[in-house]
Motif scaffolding. Sequence first.
Motif, PDB file in Angstrom:
ATOM      1  N   ASP A  37      -0.062  -7.338  17.055  1.00 41.52           N
ATOM      2  CA  ASP A  37       1.482  -7.111  16.426  1.00 41.52           C
ATOM      3  C   ASP A  37       1.602  -7.688  15.126  1.00 41.52           C
ATOM      4  O   ASP A  37       2.360  -7.246  14.374  1.00 41.52           O
ATOM      5  CB  ASP A  37       2.499  -7.637  17.318  1.00 41.52           C
ATOM      6  N   MET A  38       1.014  -8.824  14.684  1.00 43.49           N
ATOM      7  CA  MET A  38       0.936  -9.233  13.403  1.00 43.49           C
ATOM      8  C   MET A  38       0.690  -8.442  12.107  1.00 43.49           C
ATOM      9  O   MET A  38       0.777  -8.848  11.034  1.00 43.49           O
ATOM     10  CB  MET A  38       0.379 -10.724  13.536  1.00 43.49           C
ATOM     11  N   ARG A  39      -0.138  -7.317  12.611  1.00 55.28           N
ATOM     12  CA  ARG A  39      -0.454  -6.554  11.615  1.00 55.28           C
ATOM     13  C   ARG A  39       0.699  -5.874  10.701  1.00 55.28           C
ATOM     14  O   ARG A  39       0.541  -5.513   9.737  1.00 55.28           O
ATOM     15  CB  ARG A  39      -1.630  -5.388  12.165  1.00 55.28           C
ATOM     16  N   LYS A  40       1.752  -5.847  11.506  1.00 55.45           N
ATOM     17  CA  LYS A  40       3.009  -5.422  11.097  1.00 55.45           C
ATOM     18  C   LYS A  40       3.659  -6.451  10.164  1.00 55.45           C
ATOM     19  O   LYS A  40       4.585  -6.006   9.351  1.00 55.45           O
ATOM     20  CB  LYS A  40       4.043  -5.046  12.171  1.00 55.45           C
ATOM     21  N   LEU A  41       3.114  -7.379   9.968  1.00 55.09           N
ATOM     22  CA  LEU A  41       3.620  -8.733   9.173  1.00 55.09           C
ATOM     23  C   LEU A  41       3.351  -8.405   7.624  1.00 55.09           C
ATOM     24  O   LEU A  41       2.273  -8.154   7.156  1.00 55.09           O
ATOM     25  CB  LEU A  41       3.107 -10.034   9.370  1.00 55.09           C
ATOM     26  N   VAL A  42       4.409  -8.207   6.903  1.00 52.29           N
ATOM     27  CA  VAL A  42       4.229  -7.773   5.414  1.00 52.29           C
ATOM     28  C   VAL A  42       4.291  -9.225   4.676  1.00 52.29           C
ATOM     29  O   VAL A  42       5.489 -10.059   4.646  1.00 52.29           O
ATOM     30  CB  VAL A  42       5.334  -6.968   4.923  1.00 52.29           C
ATOM     31  N   ILE A  43       3.183  -9.699   4.025  1.00 50.19           N
ATOM     32  CA  ILE A  43       3.148 -10.895   3.188  1.00 50.19           C
ATOM     33  C   ILE A  43       3.689 -10.441   1.563  1.00 50.19           C
ATOM     34  O   ILE A  43       3.250  -9.675   1.231  1.00 50.19           O
ATOM     35  CB  ILE A  43       1.717 -11.195   3.269  1.00 50.19           C
ATOM     36  N   ALA A  44       4.577 -11.372   1.152  1.00 52.65           N
ATOM     37  CA  ALA A  44       5.115 -11.042   0.244  1.00 52.65           C
ATOM     38  C   ALA A  44       4.326 -11.417  -0.970  1.00 52.65           C
ATOM     39  O   ALA A  44       3.346 -12.377  -0.840  1.00 52.65           O
ATOM     40  CB  ALA A  44       6.421 -12.143  -0.006  1.00 52.65           C
TER      41      ALA A  44
END
Length: 187
Positions: A37-44
């Motif tokens: 699920d962390m693949r959806k995390l968008v890193i700034a």
Amino acid sequence: MKSLKSALLYTGLAILANAAATTAHADAALEALKDGDMRKLVIASAPTAAPDVTFTAQDGSQATLADYVGTPVLLNFWATWCAPCRKEMPHLSELQDAMGDQIKVLTVATGRNPPEAIDRFFAEIEVENLPKALDPKQEMARAFGVLGLPVTIILNAEGQEIARLQGDADWSSDSAKAILTAVAAGD
């Protein structure tokens, strides 16, 4: 005088280049930890200051995110009527237990969420360790550009947004814990 200006300019450019390289390294390190699920995390692309807006803490007092500077925060916007929030909240609870004082999970019910409904929500999903903060007029959610729920934002220890995830996720996963451990370590 000209050589002094040149030296200062060179030093300033070197400092900026080093800061950019450090940010890029941190971004790459967090990207490498993303799985499931962390693949959806968008890193700034660069940390940005969190909006200076108040919310209502569980004890009824007014609080701001500045109150949490010094500790990374996992800021979760949710609502009692949100089905994905119901699925996600136990994972946030497990994450807070696993991470202890390394991070603070801050759950903020945005919009119309009567305290009785929040208490019932937490009781039904058997969560007791997360705060019941409120954003009744959605001022905080709007300041963060939240358009749907749930939205979870990672703030570094300086109170800057470094990543966000739209939708529910398994925050108790090994990937989530590794990402937040790296954030807590300042990587």
